[in-house]
Design an enzyme around this catalytic site. Structure first.
Site, mmCIF file in Angstrom:
data_model
loop_
_atom_site.group_PDB
_atom_site.id
_atom_site.type_symbol
_atom_site.label_atom_id
_atom_site.label_comp_id
_atom_site.label_asym_id
_atom_site.label_seq_id
_atom_site.Cartn_x
_atom_site.Cartn_y
_atom_site.Cartn_z
ATOM 1 N N SER A 19 0.808 -1.219 0.000
ATOM 2 C CA SER A 19 0.000 0.000 0.000
ATOM 3 C C SER A 19 0.841 1.269 0.000
ATOM 4 O O SER A 19 1.884 1.346 0.638
ATOM 5 C CB SER A 19 -0.911 0.014 1.233
ATOM 6 N N GLY B 281 -17.420 -2.778 -14.564
ATOM 7 C CA GLY B 281 -17.183 -3.464 -13.287
ATOM 8 C C GLY B 281 -18.180 -2.969 -12.267
ATOM 9 O O GLY B 281 -18.650 -1.822 -12.346
ATOM 10 N N ALA B 282 -18.541 -3.836 -11.316
ATOM 11 C CA ALA B 282 -19.579 -3.465 -10.349
ATOM 12 C C ALA B 282 -19.214 -3.924 -8.945
ATOM 13 O O ALA B 282 -20.076 -4.286 -8.151
ATOM 14 C CB ALA B 282 -20.924 -4.047 -10.790
ATOM 15 N N SER C 283 -0.607 4.130 1.009
ATOM 16 C CA SER C 283 -1.221 5.024 1.997
ATOM 17 C C SER C 283 -0.289 5.375 3.156
ATOM 18 O O SER C 283 -0.267 6.534 3.589
ATOM 19 C CB SER C 283 -2.518 4.414 2.538
ATOM 20 N N THR D 160 -9.345 -1.454 4.148
ATOM 21 C CA THR D 160 -9.405 -1.789 2.731
ATOM 22 C C THR D 160 -9.753 -3.265 2.549
ATOM 23 O O THR D 160 -10.145 -3.919 3.523
ATOM 24 C CB THR D 160 -8.083 -1.359 2.040
ATOM 25 N N LYS E 56 -13.928 -3.959 3.950
ATOM 26 C CA LYS E 56 -14.685 -2.705 3.848
ATOM 27 C C LYS E 56 -16.168 -2.864 4.207
ATOM 28 O O LYS E 56 -16.797 -1.904 4.623
ATOM 29 C CB LYS E 56 -14.577 -2.128 2.433
ATOM 30 N N ASP F 238 -14.019 7.448 -0.743
ATOM 31 C CA ASP F 238 -13.665 7.076 -2.116
ATOM 32 C C ASP F 238 -14.507 7.831 -3.150
ATOM 33 O O ASP F 238 -13.993 8.228 -4.201
ATOM 34 C CB ASP F 238 -13.876 5.567 -2.337
HETATM 35 P P1 NDP Z 1 -13.886 -5.998 -6.339
HETATM 36 O O1 NDP Z 1 -13.188 -7.303 -6.218
HETATM 37 O O2 NDP Z 1 -14.935 -5.596 -5.361
HETATM 38 O O3 NDP Z 1 -14.568 -5.895 -7.800
HETATM 39 C C1 NDP Z 1 -13.840 -6.218 -8.964
HETATM 40 C C2 NDP Z 1 -14.762 -6.104 -10.183
HETATM 41 O O4 NDP Z 1 -13.960 -6.399 -11.336
HETATM 42 C C3 NDP Z 1 -15.902 -7.128 -10.195
HETATM 43 O O5 NDP Z 1 -17.019 -6.559 -10.839
HETATM 44 C C4 NDP Z 1 -15.295 -8.256 -11.057
HETATM 45 O O6 NDP Z 1 -16.230 -9.102 -11.627
HETATM 46 C C5 NDP Z 1 -14.598 -7.433 -12.097
HETATM 47 N N1 NDP Z 1 -13.592 -8.143 -12.871
HETATM 48 C C6 NDP Z 1 -12.452 -8.719 -12.397
HETATM 49 N N2 NDP Z 1 -11.767 -9.266 -13.427
HETATM 50 C C7 NDP Z 1 -12.489 -9.022 -14.549
HETATM 51 C C8 NDP Z 1 -12.302 -9.336 -15.933
HETATM 52 N N3 NDP Z 1 -11.240 -10.000 -16.350
HETATM 53 N N4 NDP Z 1 -13.245 -8.930 -16.809
HETATM 54 C C9 NDP Z 1 -14.328 -8.233 -16.395
HETATM 55 N N5 NDP Z 1 -14.568 -7.909 -15.095
HETATM 56 C C10 NDP Z 1 -13.651 -8.306 -14.200
HETATM 57 O O7 NDP Z 1 -12.705 -4.919 -6.380
HETATM 58 P P2 NDP Z 1 -12.832 -3.357 -6.075
HETATM 59 O O8 NDP Z 1 -14.086 -2.854 -6.714
HETATM 60 O O9 NDP Z 1 -12.602 -3.088 -4.652
HETATM 61 O O10 NDP Z 1 -11.557 -2.767 -6.851
HETATM 62 C C11 NDP Z 1 -11.485 -2.783 -8.275
HETATM 63 C C12 NDP Z 1 -10.161 -2.158 -8.696
HETATM 64 O O11 NDP Z 1 -10.147 -0.779 -8.344
HETATM 65 C C13 NDP Z 1 -8.995 -2.827 -7.933
HETATM 66 O O12 NDP Z 1 -8.104 -3.344 -8.877
HETATM 67 C C14 NDP Z 1 -8.357 -1.729 -7.136
HETATM 68 O O13 NDP Z 1 -6.954 -1.735 -7.277
HETATM 69 C C15 NDP Z 1 -8.920 -0.444 -7.734
HETATM 70 N N6 NDP Z 1 -9.203 0.535 -6.684
HETATM 71 C C16 NDP Z 1 -8.585 1.754 -6.741
HETATM 72 C C17 NDP Z 1 -8.822 2.709 -5.779
HETATM 73 C C18 NDP Z 1 -8.126 4.032 -5.872
HETATM 74 O O14 NDP Z 1 -8.119 4.778 -4.881
HETATM 75 N N7 NDP Z 1 -7.575 4.370 -7.017
HETATM 76 C C19 NDP Z 1 -9.742 2.465 -4.660
HETATM 77 C C20 NDP Z 1 -10.346 1.153 -4.677
HETATM 78 C C21 NDP Z 1 -10.063 0.225 -5.657
HETATM 79 P P3 NDP Z 1 -16.515 -10.559 -10.949
HETATM 80 O O15 NDP Z 1 -17.161 -10.254 -9.613
HETATM 81 O O16 NDP Z 1 -17.380 -11.215 -11.936
HETATM 82 O O17 NDP Z 1 -15.170 -11.229 -10.758
#
Ligand code: NDP
Length: 263
Positions: free
Chosen positions: A13, A123-124, A15, A60, A64, A100
């Site tokens: 991290s 993504g969701a 942070s 994190t 969360k 965030d």
């Molecule tokens: P989650 O694990 O909660 O969600 C990940 C999402 O990505 C899900 O919808 C997942 O789908 C989808 N996904 C993963 N791989 C694929 C793929 N190959 N094709 C399509 N969809 C895919 O993670 P977070 O939402 O917490 O974080 C997402 C990204 O955002 C992380 O990589 C993190 O590094 C970044 N982030 C950055 C922050 C910042 O401050 N800049 C803050 C928080 C996060 P499924 O569920 O179907 O696998």
């Protein structure tokens, strides 16, 4: 002032560097400790943080959502998103919030990117939920698409319009901004097929944002830049969610330039 970061894994991290630099810059006598807490270990960690009377902490992945059951109060933004990334100790009462959403919007505004532009979020997961909440509050019409359509539909309650993954071409055409909020771009193994599968011929001049900030640039950012699109990676969001948290913990304006340099 005792601050901390709870997560798993957290060794990578950025942070701690950001918050320690801010504490030093303001001459505050404080620490920002890193607490690696594996899944299932949150209860014990929370007990230790209570005993240590920490002034606040960031939380994190993967905690969360789970941390919410240990709070005394939760702010409405965290309730809407369904996740807490910052906990503030107010006179012994733990208050959970989520910085965030506003952090993301501030990062856009700082780069003169309009957060009210029609936007497609890919993504969701948890990060997408925060981004959607921030953009909807800023006045944007937001489409959301995820490889599991059912997961995208869950974000309708936040004010986003769920779109089927099979209609990405139409979504790209309508969007003036595309936000990559999946974790696919974290490693080349998943990034290459993911980025290659996107309908780039329909992106037009949309601003392309990737929430991922390592590697730099991500494959998504690289492709968007090749096409002449304005881009932003996840560092501005990381910075501004940290700025907002730091100000809540300390009551001081955050030294943003110092925090940015530390990142
Ligand atoms: P989650 O694990 O909660 O969600 C990940 C999402 O990505 C899900 O919808 C997942 O789908 C989808 N996904 C993963 N791989 C694929 C793929 N190959 N094709 C399509 N969809 C895919 O993670 P977070 O939402 O917490 O974080 C997402 C990204 O955002 C992380 O990589 C993190 O590094 C970044 N982030 C950055 C922050 C910042 O401050 N800049 C803050 C928080 C996060 P499924 O569920 O179907 O696998």
């Amino acid at each position: 002032m005792r601050l901390a970061l709870v997560g798993w894994p957290v060794a990578h991290s950025k942070s701690p560097a950001m918050h320690r630099a801010a504490l030093a810059e303001l001459g505050l006598d404080g620490t920002y400790e890193v607490l690696p807490v594996p899944p299932g270990g949150l209860s014990g960690a929370v007990g230790a943080l209570r005993d240590a009377k920490v002034d606040g902490f960031n939380i994190t992945v993967p905690h969360k959502q789970a941390v919410r059951s240990y709070l005394d109060h939760e702010e409405p933004i965290a309730t809407r998103i369904g996740a807490v990334n910052t906990v503030i100790n107010l006179g012994g009462q733990w208050v959970g919030t989520n910085t965030d959403a506003e952090g993301f919007v501030r990062g856009l505004r700082e780069a003169s990117i309009d957060p009210a532009a029609p936007t497609l979020v890919l993504g969701a997961g948890g990060a997408a939920r925060a981004v959607v909440a921030g953009l909807v509050d800023a006045g944007a019409a937001v489409q959301i698409a995820a490889r599991r359509d059912a997961q995208a539909r869950e974000l309708a309650s936040l004010g986003a319009e769920p779109r089927p993954w099979s209609d990405l071409e139409g979504c790209f055409e309508r969007a003036e901004m595309v936000v990559q909020a999946t974790s696919a771009t974290l490693s080349d193994e998943s990034a290459v097929p993911f980025v290659d599968s996107l309908p780039w011929s329909h992106v037009g001049s949309a601003v392309c944002v990737d929430l991922v900030y390592q590697p730099r640039p991500t494959r998504f950012i690289e492709r968007a830049q090749t096409l002449g699109c304005t881009t932003q990676d996840g560092l501005p969001m990381l910075l501004h969610q940290g700025v907002l948290a730091f100000e809540r913990w300390t009551g001081h304006p955050a030294p943003i330039a110092v925090m940015r340099a530390a990142l």
